[in-house]
Structure formats: structure tokens, C-alpha cells
Design an enzyme around this catalytic site. Structure first.
Site, PDB file in Angstrom:
ATOM      1  N   GLU A 101       0.826  -1.218   0.000  1.00 32.47           N
ATOM      2  CA  GLU A 101       0.000   0.000   0.000  1.00 32.47           C
ATOM      3  C   GLU A 101       0.853   1.258   0.000  1.00 32.47           C
ATOM      4  O   GLU A 101       1.886   1.337   0.665  1.00 32.47           O
ATOM      5  CB  GLU A 101      -0.897  -0.020   1.239  1.00 32.47           C
ATOM      6  CG  GLU A 101      -1.805   1.168   1.405  1.00 32.47           C
ATOM      7  CD  GLU A 101      -2.967   1.178   0.435  1.00 32.47           C
ATOM      8  OE1 GLU A 101      -3.089   2.162  -0.321  1.00 32.47           O
ATOM      9  OE2 GLU A 101      -3.746   0.211   0.432  1.00 32.47           O
ATOM     10  N   GLY A 102       0.413   2.260  -0.759  1.00 34.75           N
ATOM     11  CA  GLY A 102       1.065   3.565  -0.740  1.00 34.75           C
ATOM     12  C   GLY A 102       2.499   3.537  -1.220  1.00 34.75           C
ATOM     13  O   GLY A 102       3.363   4.191  -0.642  1.00 34.75           O
ATOM     14  N   ASP A 135       9.605   5.667  -3.776  1.00 34.66           N
ATOM     15  CA  ASP A 135       8.899   4.411  -4.054  1.00 34.66           C
ATOM     16  C   ASP A 135       9.609   3.319  -3.269  1.00 34.66           C
ATOM     17  O   ASP A 135      10.745   2.949  -3.583  1.00 34.66           O
ATOM     18  CB  ASP A 135       8.911   4.100  -5.550  1.00 34.66           C
ATOM     19  CG  ASP A 135       8.021   2.921  -5.928  1.00 34.66           C
ATOM     20  OD1 ASP A 135       7.697   2.109  -5.032  1.00 34.66           O
ATOM     21  OD2 ASP A 135       7.659   2.810  -7.112  1.00 34.66           O
ATOM     22  N   ARG A 137       8.604   0.162  -2.757  1.00 36.92           N
ATOM     23  CA  ARG A 137       8.147  -1.197  -3.054  1.00 36.92           C
ATOM     24  C   ARG A 137       9.306  -2.126  -3.405  1.00 36.92           C
ATOM     25  O   ARG A 137      10.325  -1.710  -3.929  1.00 36.92           O
ATOM     26  CB  ARG A 137       7.133  -1.173  -4.200  1.00 36.92           C
ATOM     27  CG  ARG A 137       5.806  -0.577  -3.792  1.00 36.92           C
ATOM     28  CD  ARG A 137       4.869  -0.420  -4.978  1.00 36.92           C
ATOM     29  NE  ARG A 137       5.337   0.623  -5.905  1.00 36.92           N
ATOM     30  CZ  ARG A 137       4.677   0.965  -7.004  1.00 36.92           C
ATOM     31  NH1 ARG A 137       3.554   0.337  -7.323  1.00 36.92           N
ATOM     32  NH2 ARG A 137       5.142   1.926  -7.778  1.00 36.92           N
ATOM     33  N   THR A 158       2.103  -2.418 -17.821  1.00 41.54           N
ATOM     34  CA  THR A 158       2.684  -1.440 -16.893  1.00 41.54           C
ATOM     35  C   THR A 158       3.120  -0.192 -17.639  1.00 41.54           C
ATOM     36  O   THR A 158       3.376  -0.236 -18.839  1.00 41.54           O
ATOM     37  CB  THR A 158       3.896  -2.034 -16.142  1.00 41.54           C
ATOM     38  OG1 THR A 158       4.305  -1.135 -15.111  1.00 41.54           O
ATOM     39  CG2 THR A 158       5.067  -2.275 -17.079  1.00 41.54           C
TER      40      THR A 158
END
EC number: 3.5.4.25
Length: 215
Positions: A101-102, A135, A137, A158
Site C-alpha cells: 500500500e502507498g 517508491d 516497493r 505497466t
């Protein structure tokens, strides 16, 4: 060489699967549990993925506000629906739903970032002001999840070059990038422009890229 205890193949356990009827097709839903965090990640599959050409694929990071609450501040929910529609139309493909998330900072911190954005920061500036990476992730989990289905190459839906680079480093071939450009609106215009300007997202269609000499 990576230590075997932390190699991507050992990061998650496959748990179980069930059928999942949707408005577009009856997918199969597969559950995985991440060792280090206990987070539950998902894969949605359609058709035979272990043989034939590289399947259509989407790596989708959780966005509760966009995926569930129909937020127009981002394009996440629209990308999720569009990806599932495209897989259904093709009759074959996979969507990985990662609990990141986020951009990896979590739901509460994402709401804090939204508050900073309302005060004038863009999405990258807001994350940095909160002490996070632009970012945060991590895509290592993708490898064992794709290995579960015998997938070695994908046609990836993507706009994010970081996902393509991450898969390449994991040994997964991206046979084709399929642009996923949906739901640009007055509320997410700055968000999408920031993705392009600061995170390098490719926000043009394949046709436009060829015309611009980018292909």
C-alpha cells in the site's frame, strides 16, 4: 550469491486456491503468505499459463483507496479493472496483487502523504517529507509467485520502468510492455504528471511512442 534463507524463492509460501467469479471471467484466486511480515499476497489466473507464449500479466500493488473506495486521486483502481478485463478478453493471463500500500509506506502513511499533497507537495515530495523513499516497493516476491505457475516470461501491463527492470534482475523475461493508460482526470493530473517527470513512468501509448521515436 544470495543466501538461501533470503533468496526470492524462499520469501513466500503458497497456501491455497479457489475459484473467483468476476464480471469479466471466472478467475482462480491463489493465496501466498510472506515469511518476514506475515502479509498475504494474491495471484489471479486465467487459462493455462505453463505452456505457450508469454502470458499477459499485471503486477498490481494494493491501493485500498483506489481499488475499493473508487478514489480519483490515482489511476490504481482503473488500472486494476482494465488489467482484469484485458486478461479476460484474451482468455489467459495473471495478475499479482501485492500488499504494498502507498508505494510501500502503508495505508496510514499514505493518508498522511495525501494531507501533505493537499498542502502543496507532490507525491514524491510528500513521501520524502515523511522520511520514506519516493517508491519503497520491493518486487522480489514476484519470482516465487510466478514460479508457482511455471512462468518464465510475461507480456507486462505497466507504465513503470522499475517493474520491468526488477523482473529482468529476477530472471523473468518481459517479452512485451503493454501500456496501461486509463482514467486521467482533473483530480489525478498532477499525480500522473509527477509519475512521468520524477519516477520515469511511460505515460504515452505504444503508438504515440513510435511516432515520437521512443520505441
Amino acid at each position: 550469491m544470495q543466501d538461501n534463507a533470503t533468496a526470492p524463492s524462499n520469501l513466500v509460501d503458497y497456501v491455497t486456491s479457489c475459484s473467483l467469479p468476476t464480471p469479466w471471467a471466472q478467475f482462480t484466486l491463489h493465496a501466498f503468505v510472506e515469511h518476514s511480515t506475515g502479509k498475504e499476497h494474491l495471484a489471479m489466473t486465467l487459462g493455462d499459463l505453463s505452456t505457450g507464449d508469454a502470458p499477459l500479466a499485471r503486477i498490481h500493488s494494493e491501493c485500498l483507496t483506489g481499488d475499493v473506495m473508487f478514489s480519483q486521486r490515482c489511476d490504481c483502481g482503473a488500472q486494476l479493472e482494465s488489467a482484469l478485463r484485458r486478461i479476460a478478453d484474451e482468455g489467459r493471463g495473471i495478475l499479482l496483487y501485492l500488499r504494498q500500500e502507498g508505494r510501500g509506506i502503508g495505508l496510514v502513511n499514505k493518508i498522511r502523504a495525501y494531507r501533505l499533497q493537499e498542502a502543496g507537495a507532490d507525491t514524491v515530495e510528500a513521501n520524502l517529507q515523511l522520511g520514506f523513499h519516493a517508491d519503497a516497493r520491493n518486487y522480489e516476491l514476484v519470482l516465487p509467485m510466478l514460479e508457482q505457475f511455471g512462468i518464465e516470461a510475461v507480456r507486462l501491463m505497466t507504465n513503470n520502468p522499475r517493474k520491468i527492470d526488477a523482473l529482468g534482475k529476477l530472471g523473468i523475461k518481459v517479452a512485451e510492455r503493454v501500456p496501461l493508460l486509463v482514467n486521467r482526470n482533473v483530480y489525478n493530473e498532477n499525480y500522473l504528471n509527477t509519475k512521468q517527470a520524477k519516477l520515469g513512468h511511460m505515460m504515452t501509448s505504444a503508438t504515440e511512442a513510435v511516432l515520437d521515436g521512443e520505441a
